[in-house]
Design a protein around this motif. Structure first.
Motif: not given
Length: 485
Positions: A381-391
């Motif tokens: 779950t920790t990569k979810r906000p990180e991927m959104a930020k990159i997108a």
């Protein structure tokens, strides 16, 4: 094969019963036990095989391999083998049962977070283009020469793995290229396989739901290199800060590759267009039908491995120029009006960033970029906000949608992604993946770029406990056609 031969070379605590009994089948699934089977009682995360020993006995199992003996032993019909490590015992016995097939092949394993499928597949394609028979074990598909077998795991269980390697030997294959996932390494699925070579791509944020810490994730990958023999070779990406870590304590002959600095194998991107790249590899120029710095690393790894396998450098470069991208990896679909959709398996922050940075290099100032991405349920779950930020950072518009939500609430996953962005960012949430693709196409204009990330080659979507038919590329083509694009 009798039990005594199966046990040769392994380490076992105690043996109860006749070791001259014949074993005709290996399994860790009690439902598939038949007369003459050897049943491995594996302690899984959900199911403990020890609870099914009596069922295996009743079905005629010749041998039981376990950590704990049952209360009553039927040594008249069954031999019980006690071991401290059932996974390792299964790997050793599977290799023996199938005649140690890896010794009759040149097996090259690929590990790392991103690039494994591309590298393994391209090596398979390259070697076949040079007139040799080969096998492939990858996330997308398993291949025995030219026969395709449905892939169930990135790296299959050790029994199926050895069975396929034996098939490759029988079909006259000389090489096998396989992905080695971190799960497979720590679960001993590749133990007992004799590798000719090992390749390391990179290490980024992934699988922390399983490994818990990044240190454990690194340790899992390094274990692969620690177990190599002095007769094998190891090639690592030295531009990744964990590359040289993999080589610490390995007995293998070690080599490095780099796009940034001096290494045993070097590459430089001379030119990049929407059609491909001009690369300089070891002072020779080669045009390839691939895009992106990440693919330059992939192709350099393929080149380095082929050279270390003994192929002539100029012939490797010639065949490299003829290779085409792997299905679902930067897979481009062009609409009649010039709109471009890029389908990619990118499901980690680093992979998504690589894709979008490549798009940034080839886009024109008039092209708008829309990125569709999601995060799998019941996973890190920790990569979810990180991927959104990159997108949102690397796109003009982002649409957050479902990947494989599994039993998680898709809306909850999207809310966790949303934590990585601000209210001023240009994004929207559409839980239904098909609707997200449709919306992206509706909002785009002629010539724009749409990145559909996360599922790549997958032809299904897991919602709840159901595996429903779904393919990103097919849906893109459908909506392009529907809107006369």
């Amino acid at each position: 094969m009798n039990i005594e031969k199966l046990l040769k070379g392994g380490s076992y605590t105690t043996i109860h019963g006749d070791t001259e009994r014949e074993v005709t089948h290996l399994t860790f699934d009690s439902r598939t036990v038949t007369e003459g089977s050897c049943f491995f009682a594996i302690e899984g995360t959900v199911v403990d095989g020890h609870n099914y020993i009596s069922s295996a006995e009743q079905k005629g199992a010749t041998a039981i391999v376990c950590k704990r003996l049952p209360e009553q032993l039927d040594t008249q019909n069954t031999t019980y083998i006690v071991t401290d490590d059932t996974d390792m015992a299964m790997a050793t016995m599977a290799a023996a049962f199938y005649g140690n097939p890896s010794r009759k092949l040149k097996v090259v394993g690929v590990t790392g977070t991103n690039g494994k499928t591309t590298i393994a597949t391209l090596l398979y394609d390259l070697v076949r283009a040079m007139g040799h028979k080969a096998g492939l074990i990858s996330t997308v598909v398993y291949k025995v020469d030219d026969e395709q077998i449905t892939s169930t795991h990135t790296t299959p269980d050790t029994i199926r793995l050895n069975a396929m390697l034996a098939q490759m030997v029988e079909r006259g294959c000389e090489y096998c290229f396989m992905e080695c996932s971190s799960h497979a390494i720590v679960q001993r699925r590749i133990f007992g396989i004799e590798f000719t070579g090992a390749l390391f791509t990179n290490l980024t944020h992934d699988h922390l739901d399983y490994h818990k810490t990044f240190a454990e994730y690194i340790r899992a990958k390094k274990l692969f290199f620690d177990n190599l023999s002095k007769d094998s070779f190891a090639i690592v990406n030295s531009d990744d800060r964990n590359g040289l870590v993999m080589l610490q304590n390995t007995a293998a002959q070690s080599f490095t590759l780099s796009l940034r600095s001096h290494a045993d194998f070097c590459c430089k991107i001379l030119e990049s267009t929407v059609e491909g790249m001009l690369l300089r590899i070891d002072n020779s120029d080669v045009w390839v039908s691939f895009l992106g710095r990440f693919n330059a690393y992939n192709l350099l790894t393929v080149y380095a491995a082929a050279v270390k396998l003994g192929f002539e450098r100029s012939e490797v470069l010639r065949c490299l120029s003829m290779l085409t991208p792997v299905d679902g990896r930067f897979d481009i679909v062009r609409a009649a009006d010039g709109t471009i959709a890029i389908i990619d398996y990118a499901h980690t922050p680093d992979a998504l960033e690589n894709i979008l940075k490549t798009v940034a290099e080839i886009r024109t100032k008039n092209q708008s970029v829309t990125t569709i991405c999601g995060c799998g349920g019941e996973r890190d779950t920790t990569k979810r906000p990180e991927m959104a930020k990159i997108a949102v950072k690397l796109s003009d518009r982002a649409i957050f949608t479902s990947d494989n939500p599994r039993s998680e609430d898709p809306e909850q996953i999207l809310r966790q992604m949303e934590a990585g962005v601000s209210v001023t960012d240009n994004y929207m949430k559409i839980a239904d993946r098909d609707s997200a693709i449709k919306t992206a196409i509706m909002l785009s204009t002629a010539g724009d770029i749409i990145v559909v990330a996360g599922k790549g080659h997958e032809c299904y979507q897991i919602i709840g406990t159901e595996k429903l038919p779904f393919n990103d590329k097919e849906r893109v083509i459908y909506w392009f056609s529907t809107f006369n694009r």
